[in-house]
Design an enzyme around this catalytic site. Structure first.
Site, mmCIF file in Angstrom:
data_model
loop_
_atom_site.group_PDB
_atom_site.id
_atom_site.type_symbol
_atom_site.label_atom_id
_atom_site.label_comp_id
_atom_site.label_asym_id
_atom_site.label_seq_id
_atom_site.Cartn_x
_atom_site.Cartn_y
_atom_site.Cartn_z
ATOM 1 N N GLU A 1 -1.197 -5.798 8.467
ATOM 2 C CA GLU A 1 -0.320 -5.190 9.469
ATOM 3 C C GLU A 1 -0.853 -5.450 10.877
ATOM 4 O O GLU A 1 -2.049 -5.319 11.129
ATOM 5 C CB GLU A 1 -0.239 -3.669 9.249
ATOM 6 C CG GLU A 1 0.510 -3.281 8.003
ATOM 7 C CD GLU A 1 0.695 -1.765 7.883
ATOM 8 O OE1 GLU A 1 0.357 -1.032 8.827
ATOM 9 O OE2 GLU A 1 1.183 -1.336 6.824
ATOM 10 N N ASP B 1 -1.248 -6.254 -0.541
ATOM 11 C CA ASP B 1 -1.271 -5.631 0.783
ATOM 12 C C ASP B 1 -2.698 -5.160 1.085
ATOM 13 O O ASP B 1 -3.267 -4.363 0.320
ATOM 14 C CB ASP B 1 -0.315 -4.418 0.740
ATOM 15 C CG ASP B 1 0.259 -4.068 2.089
ATOM 16 O OD1 ASP B 1 -0.051 -4.764 3.071
ATOM 17 O OD2 ASP B 1 1.050 -3.102 2.140
ATOM 18 N N ASP C 1 0.838 -1.201 0.000
ATOM 19 C CA ASP C 1 0.000 0.000 0.000
ATOM 20 C C ASP C 1 0.878 1.258 0.000
ATOM 21 O O ASP C 1 0.368 2.379 -0.047
ATOM 22 C CB ASP C 1 -1.018 -0.007 1.149
ATOM 23 C CG ASP C 1 -0.356 0.059 2.514
ATOM 24 O OD1 ASP C 1 0.884 -0.023 2.597
ATOM 25 O OD2 ASP C 1 -1.094 0.188 3.518
ATOM 26 N N GLU D 1 9.493 -4.575 10.238
ATOM 27 C CA GLU D 1 9.858 -3.250 9.709
ATOM 28 C C GLU D 1 10.424 -2.369 10.816
ATOM 29 O O GLU D 1 9.799 -2.170 11.874
ATOM 30 C CB GLU D 1 8.615 -2.570 9.082
ATOM 31 C CG GLU D 1 8.965 -1.192 8.516
ATOM 32 C CD GLU D 1 7.917 -0.618 7.562
ATOM 33 O OE1 GLU D 1 6.972 -1.324 7.199
ATOM 34 O OE2 GLU D 1 8.083 0.560 7.188
HETATM 35 O O1 KIV Z 1 3.506 -1.115 1.664
HETATM 36 C C1 KIV Z 1 4.648 -1.565 1.596
HETATM 37 O O2 KIV Z 1 5.395 -1.350 0.634
HETATM 38 C C2 KIV Z 1 5.119 -2.363 2.715
HETATM 39 C C3 KIV Z 1 6.563 -2.706 2.781
HETATM 40 C C4 KIV Z 1 7.347 -1.518 3.139
HETATM 41 C C5 KIV Z 1 6.842 -3.848 3.656
HETATM 42 O O3 KIV Z 1 4.353 -2.704 3.563
#
Ligand code: KIV
Length: 284
Positions: free
Chosen positions: A117, A86, A47, A179
């Protein structure tokens, strides 16, 4: 075994064999082809799309429709890599909503897995129950972070991350993104889990690494976290090319004869002649 379960199995094997796993983000067909062609294990349609492609300040404005459209394009460009979609902000606020959105994601974009997340175990379990593999994400979780800073430096925070990573493994995540946490903590988590850890700002001892492709290629210049390494400066290369184009157009050097189409001389003459005739005819 489906293609996605074979790819997930390969990631687990890599961890067992001590081989590093590679993951990168991509948001469109062309970039997905490049990443896939380079042999990267997994593509995350992050995202981060919101910030590096759509121009938002944060990731929270990204919608399911945005994610599905971009993940579909990535899917068309990725032949071998595992494609992970995501789940955007607010798309998994309870297990029912989570399942509805994860199913849409998998069915419409044909992504192989989804990422969520934080410690949303019930939503994760519900998605796993309908057969969609889940990648976890701990440490700095941008969708809900109040402040973008290193997580897990204090004892209680570090213990929370360790406990959460074990719970994500227990509920059935196939891997977990770590992260922006201290490398020592990431090393500890990685050694305790059977599933792979994929680090971003979490040091070299994670089982794999992920980066935002625009950061790696030098195509995002709003800010640069310490954990980003630019492997190229394509932003500068692209802007120089654009300036050369502008210059060439303004100086009438582009398009040249080699970029232009010619017409048969007789046909041209006839067109001109009939034009003149019709003008003269109208005038008389
Ligand atoms: O949205 C994204 O690119 C991510 C990565 C930084 C792990 O969640």
């Amino acid at each position: 075994m489906t293609g996605s379960s074979a790819s997930i199995r390969r990631m687990l094997d890599k961890k067992r064999q001590g081989k590093k796993i590679t993951m990168l983000t991509a948001y469109d067909f062309f970039m997905a082809k490049l990443v896939d062609g380079a042999g990267v294990d997994a593509i995350l349609v992050g995202d981060s799309l919101g910030m590096v492609v759509l121009g938002y300040e944060t990731t929270t404005s990204v919608t399911m429709d945005d994610m599905i459209r971009h993940a579909s394009a990535v899917r068309r460009g990725a032949v071998s890599a595992l494609v992970i979609g995501d789940m955007p902000y607010n798309s998994y606020s309870d297990p029912v909503i989570a399942v509805k959105n994860a199913k849409r994601f998998a069915e419409e974009s044909k992504c192989d897995a989804v990422k969520l997340e934080g410690e949303c175990y019930e939503a994760i379990k519900a998605i796993l129950d309908v057969g969609i593999p889940v990648l976890g994400h701990l440490g700095l979780t941008p969708q809900t972070a109040q402040e973008f800073k290193v997580q897990g430096k204090e004892i209680a925070d570090a213990e929370k991350i360790i406990g959460a990573s074990e719970e994500l493994e227990r509920v059935g995540c196939f891997a977990v993104v770590l992260e922006c946490i201290p490398f020592e903590l990431a090393r500890l988590v990685s050694s305790r889990l059977k599933i792979p850890t994929i680090g971003i700002g979490a040091g070299v001892d994670c089982d794999g690494q992920v980066l935002v492709i625009n950061d790696l290629l030098g195509l995002f210049d709003r800010f640069k976290p310490k954990f980003v390494k630019k492997f190229a400066d394509l932003g500068i290369v692209a802007q120089e090319a654009i300036k050369r184009y502008k210059d060439a157009v303004e100086k009438r050097e582009f398009p040249g004869p080699e970029n232009s189409y010619a017409m048969n001389k007789d046909n041209l003459q006839k067109v001109k002649y009939s034009l003149e005739k019709s003008i003269n005819g109208t005038a008389s």
